[in-house]
Every structure is written in structure tokens, then in C-alpha cells.
Design a protein around this motif. Sequence first.
Motif, mmCIF file in Angstrom:
data_model
loop_
_atom_site.group_PDB
_atom_site.id
_atom_site.type_symbol
_atom_site.label_atom_id
_atom_site.label_comp_id
_atom_site.label_asym_id
_atom_site.label_seq_id
_atom_site.Cartn_x
_atom_site.Cartn_y
_atom_site.Cartn_z
ATOM 1 N N GLU A 12 0.809 -1.223 0.000
ATOM 2 C CA GLU A 12 0.000 0.000 0.000
ATOM 3 C C GLU A 12 0.845 1.278 0.000
ATOM 4 N N ASP A 13 2.159 1.146 0.141
ATOM 5 C CA ASP A 13 3.040 2.305 0.008
ATOM 6 C C ASP A 13 3.354 2.615 -1.456
ATOM 7 N N THR A 14 2.911 1.754 -2.348
ATOM 8 C CA THR A 14 3.143 1.979 -3.775
ATOM 9 C C THR A 14 2.514 3.292 -4.211
ATOM 10 N N ALA A 15 3.322 4.156 -4.804
ATOM 11 C CA ALA A 15 2.847 5.491 -5.186
ATOM 12 C C ALA A 15 3.971 6.226 -5.898
ATOM 13 N N VAL A 16 3.608 7.335 -6.484
ATOM 14 C CA VAL A 16 4.609 8.317 -6.911
ATOM 15 C C VAL A 16 4.850 9.237 -5.722
#
Length: 122
Positions: free
Chosen positions: A89-93
Amino acid sequence: QEQLVESGGGLVQAGGSLRLSCAASGGLFRDYVMGWFRQGPGKEREFVGLVGWSGTTKIYADSVKGRFTISRDNTESTVFLQMNSLKPEDTAVYYCAADESFTKLAEEYDYWGQGTQVTVSS
């Protein structure tokens, strides 16, 4: 006019670590509060954390508290985001931002980097 360039993103497995850097130029770095924000797929941009002008004061979002650490080097005009125990859930730009005021609100930051992708696989 402050210019910001992030680096250090990439692909990591859950539980792993990454260290993001944000190099600033064009302004007086020590005059700016430095914030980190992120925007995941299909999500709005959210506050991750910030570090005050001297590096002493730091604020973190509850979702990253205890796992992420922000630091700054005013001599090198760089701010860092150390990310440990990463989760999918930390996946992001991830974006760094600069403003002269002490604020967690993205809309109040005047300067933004281009962002760096962080992908955490399960």
C-alpha cells in the motif's frame, strides 16, 4: 525559484527499504519547510511527512509513522525520505515539496519535484 529533483525510487519487495532523495537548487534551502507527499494509483495526493527549517521538527502521517524517517542536509540542500518495512500500500509516486510556511497541506506548497515511482511488491 526553488527547483526540486527526486531520486531513489524503484521496485522493492514488501518488508524492504528504499531511500529517496530530493535535491534542491535555485533558492535558499534553509528557508523552506520540506514536505513529502505521495499519490497512489487511483488515489488523491496525500501527506507523508515534513521536516522543518532546521531539521529538528518532523511530522509524519499516521500511516508511515515508525517506518519512515525524514531528514535534511542544509549544507547539501537535500532532503531524504528513508522508508523501511515497506508495504504494498506504500506503492505510489512520491513527491517532495518546498514552502516557506510550516504546513501539511499540499495546496499550500509552492514548489514541487517531478516525482519518483515507488513500487512495493507483495
